[in-house]
Design an enzyme around this catalytic site. Structure first.
Site, PDB file in Angstrom:
ATOM      1  N   GLY A 106       0.816  -1.202   0.000  1.00  0.00           N
ATOM      2  CA  GLY A 106       0.000   0.000   0.000  1.00  0.00           C
ATOM      3  C   GLY A 106       0.850   1.252   0.000  1.00  0.00           C
ATOM      4  O   GLY A 106       2.079   1.211   0.162  1.00  0.00           O
ATOM      5  N   CYS A 107       0.204   2.407  -0.167  1.00  0.00           N
ATOM      6  CA  CYS A 107       0.953   3.660  -0.270  1.00  0.00           C
ATOM      7  C   CYS A 107       1.665   4.002   1.039  1.00  0.00           C
ATOM      8  O   CYS A 107       2.808   4.462   1.035  1.00  0.00           O
ATOM      9  CB  CYS A 107       0.027   4.788  -0.696  1.00  0.00           C
ATOM     10  SG  CYS A 107      -1.452   4.979   0.323  1.00  0.00           S
ATOM     11  N   TYR A 108       0.998   3.762   2.184  1.00  0.00           N
ATOM     12  CA  TYR A 108       1.640   4.051   3.460  1.00  0.00           C
ATOM     13  C   TYR A 108       2.871   3.170   3.673  1.00  0.00           C
ATOM     14  O   TYR A 108       3.941   3.636   4.067  1.00  0.00           O
ATOM     15  CB  TYR A 108       0.661   3.831   4.622  1.00  0.00           C
ATOM     16  CG  TYR A 108      -0.334   4.938   4.816  1.00  0.00           C
ATOM     17  CD1 TYR A 108       0.083   6.262   4.920  1.00  0.00           C
ATOM     18  CD2 TYR A 108      -1.689   4.672   4.896  1.00  0.00           C
ATOM     19  CE1 TYR A 108      -0.830   7.274   5.103  1.00  0.00           C
ATOM     20  CE2 TYR A 108      -2.617   5.681   5.069  1.00  0.00           C
ATOM     21  CZ  TYR A 108      -2.180   6.987   5.169  1.00  0.00           C
ATOM     22  OH  TYR A 108      -3.079   7.991   5.346  1.00  0.00           O
ATOM     23  N   ALA A 109       2.685   1.875   3.410  1.00  0.00           N
ATOM     24  CA  ALA A 109       3.794   0.943   3.618  1.00  0.00           C
ATOM     25  C   ALA A 109       4.962   1.279   2.704  1.00  0.00           C
ATOM     26  O   ALA A 109       6.132   1.252   3.118  1.00  0.00           O
ATOM     27  CB  ALA A 109       3.323  -0.488   3.362  1.00  0.00           C
ATOM     28  N   GLY A 158       5.731   4.224   1.257  1.00  0.00           N
ATOM     29  CA  GLY A 158       6.377   5.469   1.676  1.00  0.00           C
ATOM     30  C   GLY A 158       7.197   5.300   2.944  1.00  0.00           C
ATOM     31  O   GLY A 158       8.314   5.820   3.053  1.00  0.00           O
TER      32      GLY A 158
END
Length: 735
Positions: free
Chosen positions: A679-682, A684
């Protein structure tokens, strides 16, 4: 390391798909609309701040270097020598807003395209309403008195529509419906009032540009006595180009280029000196296509070699003009290329001059041309070989060597002038090299300004100290490891100091799949340097933002093409922003996906599931069931990439959590072909922390806290706008 985000055929690996910027033309159009409302009166030239903004937006479609390079190139000539653009009547009727935006953004950066438009579809409709039969002879419209009278009205109306659309955007435009083309009757008895242009009054066009207005011309002509005659707009644009000698002649159509009659693929570039005769022999080149090619060749034969023809849609005009990768079909004269295996067969003085100016080792004095000639002679005497590639005027040159008893060739030098880069002669040279050498290796310094040029042509790369080793056509990892360990001498030299940052995406030589007899020009510009056809992608879930952006990414990627684009709501509609082929959306069920996957990688190499959380399982199960009886090798099993959260925490060992920037070695060794996209959080968080890991205390690891937002908007009740659900301001986010 292999460049992040690039994939090797047969490796079973697919990396994280990143987001791309929205359409540059859409962003530019927004700027133009805003700017037009702020203008109280017409300006005599483009506003400098507005120009700077638009130029920055152009960086979304190409590198800053190439955009500025083309701007300088187009601005280096007189305004009337930039471009003649022929606009088909269908473009005005169906795509007027896009056309006006495309022309306006050119004007805002200081350029003055000259427009010649037709109105064929509109004229046919008016004739039908009037009960007049449209008649043709040899493809030419027979124009009697009643037909000509209606034609004059239609041309004036369509001309006015385009001028008004431009002026609504704040662009000064001048309608020119007569006074430019002087003609005699082509054959009065046969075609009636149809003209053959004998003279062009360029002063009418140039006065418009001097006044700061875009000239918008119809193709109607007049005899010296004042009789109006009908002239095909393509012919009128060509005659105008012969007089003005512009850098670009652009034919706008809704198809976005010329398409190969056998493969259905768009032809991205044609070098007439090299390819014209073979092209005319193709069975699908006939009727209108043959006539168009002959007309273009006759036109370019009368113009400077710096002139070229582009066939493109209005939507992609900016990409065609300001990037090396282009978007439509580019046609140029080019130069014939040569390949020699003996230095005595080339002009060594001209080759020396080119290397002294552009090769870093020779220009710096680190070595000399004479020393290099001696090295090549010694190689040959020891049983090795060398090849020297170039064009007739020595604007480009490359040297490839092969040691005795070796199958892999070394690209030692590749240099070119700015003219060769802008003329895409480097592309043709690369095609010739890869035709002769199925396996290549070369080394480039990390600091080279044109690394992207090499990345786009290489199958893979590996960073070794201050250099990057590139290879092409090599799939054996053991062989790659040996080559990296004994890397070739650095610097084959990029094609010129102004090498293309993103050269045209597909070659016109067939390294793509082609039917028997498919010519070299059947494919695309640039260089999908796979050892076989590009990887074919089946995209499930194309309606949302992620699906739309994936289509754009795959369209611009040299190693991928779309096989299926599935969306329940868009089924039957054309796939937007995809220029490699004409595709329509389909609505594939899980069972239908399984039926396709049963053939392994015969039709689809990679399935990408761009679906909401909790929806992917039926498709994954169908693929797993269908492929269970196939050999468990990457050559047979299709790859599945799930972009949702459904398989990120899989405990069966079937799925790998794919972040190639950090874990490529693990991904390469993983053989299941099932990849759960982070995912985007992971993503980043991991990329941000990775450089700091050597300095962290293992007992005091950091925590990462990420917050997204809901706007609270929307008329349909949902948790996103439910005050009770949002009351505490923070809610857990799905993994």
């Amino acid at each position: 390391m292999i460049r992040a985000g690039r994939f090797l055929k047969g490796s079973g690996i697919m990396g994280r798909i990143a987001r791309t910027a929205p359409s540059a033309l859409a962003q530019i159009s927004g700027v133009l609309r805003t700017a037009s409302t702020q203008r109280c009166s017409y300006q005599s030239g483009p506003d400098s701040s507005e120009k700077e903004t638009i130029v920055k937006l152009l960086y979304n479609i190409g590198s800053k270097k190439e955009v500025e390079q083309y701007l300088r190139h187009f601005s280096s000539v007189e305004s009337q020598k930039f471009a003649v653009i022929k606009v088909g009547g269908a473009v005005i009727s169906d795509d007027l807003a896009t056309l006006a935006s495309a022309l306006t953004f050119l004007n805002r950066v200081g350029l003055y395209p000259i427009v010649v438009h037709g109105a064929g579809p509109q004229l046919n409709k008016r004739l039908e309403v009037a009960g007049i039969e449209a008649r043709y002879e040899d493809g030419i419209r027979i124009t009697d008195g009643p037909t000509l009278a209606i034609a004059r009205e239609v041309f004036a109306s369509e001309n006015r529509k385009l001028v008004e659309a431009l002026e609504r955007l704040g662009t000064r435009a001048r309608p020119i419906t007569s006074g430019v083309f002087v003609a005699d009757y082509l054959n009065k008895d046969k075609y009636d009032r149809v003209g053959k242009i004998v003279r062009v009054n360029r002063e009418v066009v140039e006065s418009s540009i001097r006044a700061g207005c875009l000239p918008i011309l119809t193709s109607l002509a007049e005899t010296p006595e004042g009789q109006i005659l009908n002239v095909n707009a393509d012919i009128a644009a060509g005659e105008l180009a012969r007089v003005l000698e512009p850098l670009k002649i652009v034919y706008l159509n809704e198809k976005n280029g010329l398409y190969h009659g056998t493969t259905g693929k768009r032809i991205e570039t044609i070098h007439l000196d090299e390819e014209y005769e073979d092209l005319l022999k193709e069975p699908w080149v006939r009727y209108g296509t043959k006539l168009k090619l002959k007309e273009i060749k006759e036109l370019l034969d009368t113009l400077p070699r710096s002139s070229s023809v582009a066939i493109i849609s209005a939507e992609h005009l900016h990409k065609e003009l300001f990037t090396h990768s282009g978007a439509g079909t580019l046609i140029m004269r080019g130069h014939r290329l040569f390949s020699e295996q003996d230095l005595a067969a080339v002009d060594s003085d001209r080759l020396r001059a080119l290397l002294i100016e552009y090769d870093p080792l020779i220009s710096s004095g680190e070595t000399s041309a004479a020393t290099y000639w001696q090295k090549l002679a010694q190689l040959k005497s020891n049983g090795g070989q060398y090849w020297i590639y170039g064009d007739e005027p020595y604007q480009v040159a490359a040297v490839v060597t092969q040691a005795p008893n070796q199958s892999v060739s070394v690209l030692e030098k590749f240099v070119a002038t700015k003219a060769a880069v802008l003329g895409n002669i480097t592309d043709n040279a690369w095609k010739l090299i890869t035709r002769d050498h199925s396996q290549l290796v070369w080394t480039v310094p990390r600091t080279d300004d044109s690394l992207s040029w090499h990345f786009e042509r290489a199958d893979g790369s590996w960073a070794v100290g201050d250099e990057i080793v590139f290879w092409y056509g090599i799939q054996d990892w053991a062989q790659i490891a040996r080559l990296v360990s004994a890397k070739p001498a650095p610097s084959p030299a990029s094609p010129a100091t102004s090498a293309p940052a993103g050269s045209r995406s597909y070659s016109t030589m067939a390294r793509r799949f082609a039917a028997p007899g498919t010519p070299r020009h059947a494919g695309r510009r640039g260089y999908a340097t796979a050892s076989g056809s590009p990887l074919r992608v089946g995209l499930i879930g194309a309606r949302g933002f992620t699906g739309r952006e994936l289509i754009k990414l795959i369209d611009s990627h040299p190693r991928f093409e779309l096989a299926y684009v599935s969306s329940r709501e868009l089924a039957g509609k054309p796939v937007p922003n995809y220029t490699k082929a004409s595709l329509s959306h389909v609505n594939l069920s899980a069972q239908e996906v399984g039926d396709i996957a049963r053939a392994g990688r015969e039709t689809v190499d990679v399935w990408i599931l761009a679906l909401p959380n909790g929806v992917a399982a039926p498709f994954v199960d169908a693929i797993d069931t269908a492929t269970a009886s196939l050999p468990s090798t990457p050559q047979h099993q299709p790859i599945v990439v799930d972009l949702s959260a459904d398989y990120r925490f899989d405990v069966t060992g079937r799925w790998v959590y794919g972040l190639p920037e950090l874990h490529r070695k693990d991904l390469v060794s993983w053989s299941t072909g099932r990849i759960a996209n982070p995912g985007c959080y992971a993503t980043g968080s991991q990329l941000g922390l990775a450089p700091l890991l050597p300095y962290m205390d293992a007992t005091r690891l950091p925590s990462v806290f990420g917050v997204s937002g809901y706007s609270g908007a929307g008329t349909k009740p949902s948790p996103k706008n439910d005050p009770a659900f949002l009351a505490d301001n923070l809610i857990p986010y799905a993994a």
